[in-house]
Design a protein around this motif. Structure first.
Motif, PDB file in Angstrom:
ATOM      1  N   ALA A 126      -2.025   2.137  -5.312  1.00 26.30           N
ATOM      2  CA  ALA A 126      -3.452   1.828  -5.421  1.00 26.30           C
ATOM      3  C   ALA A 126      -3.631   0.840  -6.570  1.00 26.30           C
ATOM      4  O   ALA A 126      -3.039   1.006  -7.632  1.00 26.30           O
ATOM      5  CB  ALA A 126      -4.255   3.103  -5.677  1.00 26.30           C
ATOM      6  N   ARG A 127      -4.464  -0.159  -6.354  1.00 29.21           N
ATOM      7  CA  ARG A 127      -4.601  -1.202  -7.361  1.00 29.21           C
ATOM      8  C   ARG A 127      -6.068  -1.507  -7.655  1.00 29.21           C
ATOM      9  O   ARG A 127      -6.954  -1.278  -6.832  1.00 29.21           O
ATOM     10  CB  ARG A 127      -3.873  -2.471  -6.912  1.00 29.21           C
ATOM     11  CG  ARG A 127      -4.529  -3.157  -5.726  1.00 29.21           C
ATOM     12  CD  ARG A 127      -3.715  -4.352  -5.252  1.00 29.21           C
ATOM     13  NE  ARG A 127      -2.480  -3.951  -4.608  1.00 29.21           N
ATOM     14  CZ  ARG A 127      -1.295  -4.461  -4.893  1.00 29.21           C
ATOM     15  NH1 ARG A 127      -1.179  -5.379  -5.824  1.00 29.21           N
ATOM     16  NH2 ARG A 127      -0.226  -4.056  -4.239  1.00 29.21           N
ATOM     17  N   SER A 128      -6.266  -1.986  -8.861  1.00 27.71           N
ATOM     18  CA  SER A 128      -7.571  -2.496  -9.263  1.00 27.71           C
ATOM     19  C   SER A 128      -7.320  -3.768 -10.057  1.00 27.71           C
ATOM     20  O   SER A 128      -6.172  -4.205 -10.200  1.00 27.71           O
ATOM     21  CB  SER A 128      -8.318  -1.462 -10.123  1.00 27.71           C
ATOM     22  OG  SER A 128      -7.663  -1.259 -11.360  1.00 27.71           O
ATOM     23  N   GLN A 129      -8.367  -4.349 -10.592  1.00 28.49           N
ATOM     24  CA  GLN A 129      -8.190  -5.572 -11.377  1.00 28.49           C
ATOM     25  C   GLN A 129      -7.485  -5.299 -12.697  1.00 28.49           C
ATOM     26  O   GLN A 129      -6.877  -6.202 -13.288  1.00 28.49           O
ATOM     27  CB  GLN A 129      -9.543  -6.223 -11.641  1.00 28.49           C
ATOM     28  CG  GLN A 129     -10.236  -6.746 -10.386  1.00 28.49           C
ATOM     29  CD  GLN A 129     -11.546  -7.422 -10.693  1.00 28.49           C
ATOM     30  OE1 GLN A 129     -12.055  -7.370 -11.815  1.00 28.49           O
ATOM     31  NE2 GLN A 129     -12.118  -8.101  -9.694  1.00 28.49           N
ATOM     32  N   GLN A 130      -7.553  -4.049 -13.158  1.00 30.54           N
ATOM     33  CA  GLN A 130      -6.965  -3.729 -14.457  1.00 30.54           C
ATOM     34  C   GLN A 130      -5.640  -2.973 -14.372  1.00 30.54           C
ATOM     35  O   GLN A 130      -4.861  -2.976 -15.331  1.00 30.54           O
ATOM     36  CB  GLN A 130      -7.932  -2.876 -15.302  1.00 30.54           C
ATOM     37  CG  GLN A 130      -9.202  -3.584 -15.748  1.00 30.54           C
ATOM     38  CD  GLN A 130     -10.226  -3.690 -14.632  1.00 30.54           C
ATOM     39  OE1 GLN A 130     -10.235  -2.852 -13.719  1.00 30.54           O
ATOM     40  NE2 GLN A 130     -11.081  -4.708 -14.696  1.00 30.54           N
ATOM     41  N   SER A 131      -5.350  -2.322 -13.251  1.00 26.55           N
ATOM     42  CA  SER A 131      -4.184  -1.449 -13.231  1.00 26.55           C
ATOM     43  C   SER A 131      -3.571  -1.328 -11.847  1.00 26.55           C
ATOM     44  O   SER A 131      -4.159  -1.745 -10.845  1.00 26.55           O
ATOM     45  CB  SER A 131      -4.561  -0.059 -13.746  1.00 26.55           C
ATOM     46  OG  SER A 131      -5.511   0.550 -12.881  1.00 26.55           O
ATOM     47  N   LEU A 132      -2.395  -0.722 -11.836  1.00 31.02           N
ATOM     48  CA  LEU A 132      -1.661  -0.427 -10.614  1.00 31.02           C
ATOM     49  C   LEU A 132      -1.207   1.025 -10.708  1.00 31.02           C
ATOM     50  O   LEU A 132      -0.528   1.410 -11.664  1.00 31.02           O
ATOM     51  CB  LEU A 132      -0.452  -1.353 -10.477  1.00 31.02           C
ATOM     52  CG  LEU A 132       0.299  -1.343  -9.143  1.00 31.02           C
ATOM     53  CD1 LEU A 132      -0.567  -1.984  -8.068  1.00 31.02           C
ATOM     54  CD2 LEU A 132       1.611  -2.096  -9.275  1.00 31.02           C
ATOM     55  N   LYS A 173       0.819  -1.215   0.000  1.00 33.44           N
ATOM     56  CA  LYS A 173       0.000   0.000   0.000  1.00 33.44           C
ATOM     57  C   LYS A 173       0.855   1.267   0.000  1.00 33.44           C
ATOM     58  O   LYS A 173       0.480   2.272  -0.604  1.00 33.44           O
ATOM     59  CB  LYS A 173      -0.928   0.008   1.213  1.00 33.44           C
ATOM     60  CG  LYS A 173      -1.957  -1.123   1.221  1.00 33.44           C
ATOM     61  CD  LYS A 173      -2.821  -1.076   2.472  1.00 33.44           C
ATOM     62  CE  LYS A 173      -3.830  -2.216   2.487  1.00 33.44           C
ATOM     63  NZ  LYS A 173      -4.661  -2.206   3.732  1.00 33.44           N
TER      64      LYS A 173
END
Length: 216
Positions: free
Chosen positions: A111-117, A103
């Motif tokens: 910050a992360r998501s299923q598609q990106s960092l 983090k």
């Protein structure tokens, strides 16, 4: 503690008194990193030649990477078994704590998501403004004066060299996630060996620009 090398005890039941912990000595970082490097190599990791704090392990087409800064580390890769294994292995070698998913690391928020960092250094930039005492300064819209004449002159007014180098070094680190300041930081970094008042004023202008845009 062990008896120091080449010390012959003539009395029994003597002890060594610890006057200073290794953690506070100048040689402690080298000793600690040497111990850590040995442990990593014993587990099959290879130390990167371009960055000695990076360790890599290839196994059946998978890659596991570990990078360390003092006693903070990141473990990543596409081999879940190897990641779990190295965590367990290091826990047996050192006193460690797993903080979970990445983090925040060395002033960089992740910050992360299923598609990106997404990497962000907003807090790092604001902390820099606070430490330099210009958090409440008047912001500017441009990083550097157009057609600037920043050079070295025989009659230039010198400035505090250590402060200049420290500020430029922190701006260089900030430019990893802020390509918009890269050119201006490159310009001021050319005068690290002999900064002048004009040079430090340009550095402060970059900081004032950050006040207007702490995030890009």
């Amino acid at each position: 503690m062990d008896i120091p090398p080449r010390y012959n005890a003539t009395q029994t039941r003597i002890v060594c008194k610890l006057r200073k912990a290794l953690y506070g000595l100048k040689q402690s970082p080298c000793t600690w990193f040497g111990r850590f490097t040995k442990a990593m190599k014993n587990d099959g990791f290879r130390q990167s030649s371009s960055n000695h704090t990076l360790f890599l392990k290839h196994h059946k087409g998978n890659v596991t990477a570990l990078i360390i800064y003092i006693d903070n580390m990141i473990i990543t890769g596409n081999d879940k078994y190897e990641i779990s294994h190295i965590q367990d292995y290091l826990a047996t070698e050192f006193d460690m704590k797993n903080l979970g998913g990445l983090k925040y690391f060395l002033g960089i928020k992740v910050a992360r998501s299923q598609q990106s960092l997404v990497l962000c250094q907003r807090k790092y930039a604001l902390d820099l403004l606070t430490e330099t005492g210009i958090l409440d300064c008047k912001p500017v819209d441009t990083l550097i004066v157009q057609n600037h004449h920043l050079f070295e002159y025989p009659d230039q007014v010198p400035t505090n060299k250590e402060r200049y180098q420290r500020l430029v070094g922190r701006l260089i680190y900030l430019s990893h996630t802020r390509p918009d300041i890269a050119y201006a930081v490159k310009v001021v970094s050319q005068f690290m060996h002999s900064p002048s008042e004009d040079h430090i004023n340009t550095v402060l202008r970059i900081l004032r620009y950050l006040k207007s845009a702490p995030v890009k």
